[in-house]
Design a protein around this motif. Structure first.
Motif, short mmCIF file in Angstrom:
data_model
loop_
_atom_site.label_atom_id
_atom_site.label_comp_id
_atom_site.label_asym_id
_atom_site.label_seq_id
_atom_site.Cartn_x
_atom_site.Cartn_y
_atom_site.Cartn_z
N ALA A 1 -8.95 -8.34 -3.60
CA ALA A 1 -9.39 -9.40 -2.70
C ALA A 1 -8.51 -9.39 -1.46
O ALA A 1 -7.37 -8.90 -1.49
CB ALA A 1 -9.30 -10.75 -3.40
N ALA A 2 -9.01 -9.94 -0.37
CA ALA A 2 -8.28 -9.90 0.90
C ALA A 2 -6.88 -10.51 0.77
O ALA A 2 -5.90 -9.95 1.29
CB ALA A 2 -9.08 -10.64 1.97
N HIS A 3 -6.77 -11.64 0.06
CA HIS A 3 -5.48 -12.31 -0.03
C HIS A 3 -4.46 -11.56 -0.88
O HIS A 3 -3.28 -11.89 -0.90
CB HIS A 3 -5.65 -13.74 -0.57
CG HIS A 3 -6.06 -13.79 -2.01
ND1 HIS A 3 -7.37 -13.70 -2.42
CD2 HIS A 3 -5.32 -13.91 -3.15
CE1 HIS A 3 -7.42 -13.78 -3.74
NE2 HIS A 3 -6.19 -13.90 -4.21
N GLU A 4 -4.92 -10.52 -1.59
CA GLU A 4 -4.02 -9.72 -2.42
C GLU A 4 -3.46 -8.52 -1.66
O GLU A 4 -2.66 -7.76 -2.21
CB GLU A 4 -4.77 -9.23 -3.66
CG GLU A 4 -5.20 -10.34 -4.60
CD GLU A 4 -6.04 -9.85 -5.75
OE1 GLU A 4 -5.89 -10.39 -6.86
OE2 GLU A 4 -6.85 -8.90 -5.54
N VAL A 5 -3.88 -8.36 -0.40
CA VAL A 5 -3.46 -7.21 0.40
C VAL A 5 -2.54 -7.67 1.53
O VAL A 5 -2.85 -8.60 2.28
CB VAL A 5 -4.68 -6.48 1.00
CG1 VAL A 5 -4.22 -5.28 1.84
CG2 VAL A 5 -5.63 -6.04 -0.09
N LEU A 6 -1.40 -7.00 1.65
CA LEU A 6 -0.44 -7.26 2.72
C LEU A 6 -0.57 -6.14 3.75
O LEU A 6 -0.44 -4.96 3.42
CB LEU A 6 0.99 -7.29 2.18
CG LEU A 6 2.12 -7.41 3.22
CD1 LEU A 6 2.06 -8.77 3.91
CD2 LEU A 6 3.49 -7.18 2.56
N PHE A 7 -0.82 -6.51 5.01
CA PHE A 7 -0.94 -5.54 6.08
C PHE A 7 0.35 -5.51 6.89
O PHE A 7 0.83 -6.55 7.35
CB PHE A 7 -2.12 -5.87 7.00
CG PHE A 7 -2.26 -4.94 8.17
CD1 PHE A 7 -2.40 -3.57 7.99
CD2 PHE A 7 -2.25 -5.43 9.47
CE1 PHE A 7 -2.53 -2.70 9.08
CE2 PHE A 7 -2.39 -4.58 10.56
CZ PHE A 7 -2.52 -3.21 10.36
N LEU A 8 0.90 -4.32 7.08
CA LEU A 8 2.12 -4.11 7.86
C LEU A 8 1.78 -3.45 9.18
O LEU A 8 1.10 -2.42 9.20
CB LEU A 8 3.09 -3.20 7.10
CG LEU A 8 3.47 -3.56 5.67
CD1 LEU A 8 4.33 -2.46 5.07
CD2 LEU A 8 4.19 -4.90 5.63
N SER A 9 2.25 -4.01 10.28
CA SER A 9 2.04 -3.40 11.60
C SER A 9 3.06 -3.93 12.57
O SER A 9 3.71 -4.96 12.33
CB SER A 9 0.62 -3.70 12.11
OG SER A 9 0.41 -3.13 13.39
N GLY B 1 -8.67 -12.10 6.29
CA GLY B 1 -8.16 -12.74 5.08
C GLY B 1 -6.94 -12.11 4.45
O GLY B 1 -6.44 -12.59 3.44
N MET B 2 -6.43 -11.02 5.06
CA MET B 2 -5.25 -10.37 4.52
C MET B 2 -3.99 -11.14 4.86
O MET B 2 -3.96 -11.90 5.84
CB MET B 2 -5.12 -8.94 5.08
CG MET B 2 -6.20 -7.99 4.64
SD MET B 2 -5.90 -6.31 5.32
CE MET B 2 -7.35 -5.45 4.69
N GLN B 3 -2.95 -10.93 4.09
CA GLN B 3 -1.62 -11.40 4.46
C GLN B 3 -1.01 -10.39 5.42
O GLN B 3 -1.38 -9.21 5.42
CB GLN B 3 -0.76 -11.59 3.21
CG GLN B 3 -1.33 -12.62 2.25
CD GLN B 3 -0.35 -13.03 1.19
OE1 GLN B 3 0.81 -13.34 1.47
NE2 GLN B 3 -0.81 -13.08 -0.05
#
Length: 228
Positions: free
Chosen positions: A175-183, A196-198
């Motif tokens: 699910a979107a909330h279970e994914v952490l995006f790094l940038s 919806g990502m973290q």
């Protein structure tokens, strides 16, 4: 709870100058000779046709195609056929030992620890999947490809558009909330958050910051913590 990490490459886990000062100039220097000599190779000819399609000039000469590609490099355009051809050129450079793929030591340690703890790792970069895999295969720390479960590039969409992250989410079992995006880029983080990502910003070189996203300057700051 975070179950997966989706990471950008340039400016996040590798220094911006590696791409701008090493990879881009190398591709620009070798592009004309490479495209000319390999124009009948299936992979290369497909990208030549893709450039003609972008130009809406199906009969554009090879010289026009090459000039267009060089102009796109100069303008730092994120256009898929250019990225695909750059990846092929960089493959030669890596294999010949002309350079290795720069990875920040703290990023390597962090990603390795997260992988070992069961966090699933993905990559999303404007560089082609081929270019991503080449960098990780020939990194400063050896072959890092076993760390990553999948790779995404501009074929899923532009990195500053929320729909691109929705497209990625359709390809992963989280699910979107279970994914952490790094940038390191706020506009990319904004798009991922809209999907919806973290999010977590790497603020290494004085990039623009936003109060909408947590930030760190070095993975050492969180190396002893699991994402939550």
């Amino acid at each position: 709870m975070i179950k997966a990490i989706l990471t950008d490459i340039e400016g996040t886990i590798t220094r911006i100058s590696f791409v701008k000062d090493i990879l881009f100039p190398y591709a620009a220097k070798h592009l004309a000779d490479f495209v000319t000599s390999a124009q009948h190779d299936a992979q290369v000819s497909a990208q030549i046709e893709a450039v003609r399609s972008e130009l809406n000039q199906p009969n554009a000469s090879l010289e026009t195609v090459i000039d267009t590609l060089l102009n796109w490099i100069e303008a730092d355009q994120k256009i898929t056929p250019l990225k695909q051809l750059q990846g092929l050129i960089w493959q030669n450079g890596y294999q010949q030992g002309d350079f290795t793929g720069h990875i920040y030591p703290d990023a390597y340690t962090y990603l390795t620890e997260q992988h070992q703890s069961g966090i699933v790792l993905y990559v999303y970069s404007s560089g082609s999947v081929k270019a991503q895999q080449l960098l990780f295969a020939h990194s400063d720390f050896g072959d890092m490809r076993p760390l990553f479960s999948d790779y995404f590039d501009t074929r899923v969409g532009a990195k500053q558009q929320a729909q691109s992250y929705h497209n990625i989410l359709q390809s992963v079992p989280f699910a979107a909330h279970e994914v952490l995006f790094l940038s390191d880029v706020v506009a990319e983080l904004d798009a991922a958050k809209e999907a919806g990502m973290q999010t977590l910003q790497l603020w290494r070189d004085g990039q623009t910051k936003s109060p909408e996203h947590d930030f760190i300057t070095d993975f050492e700051q969180i190396k002893d913590e699991k994402p939550s």
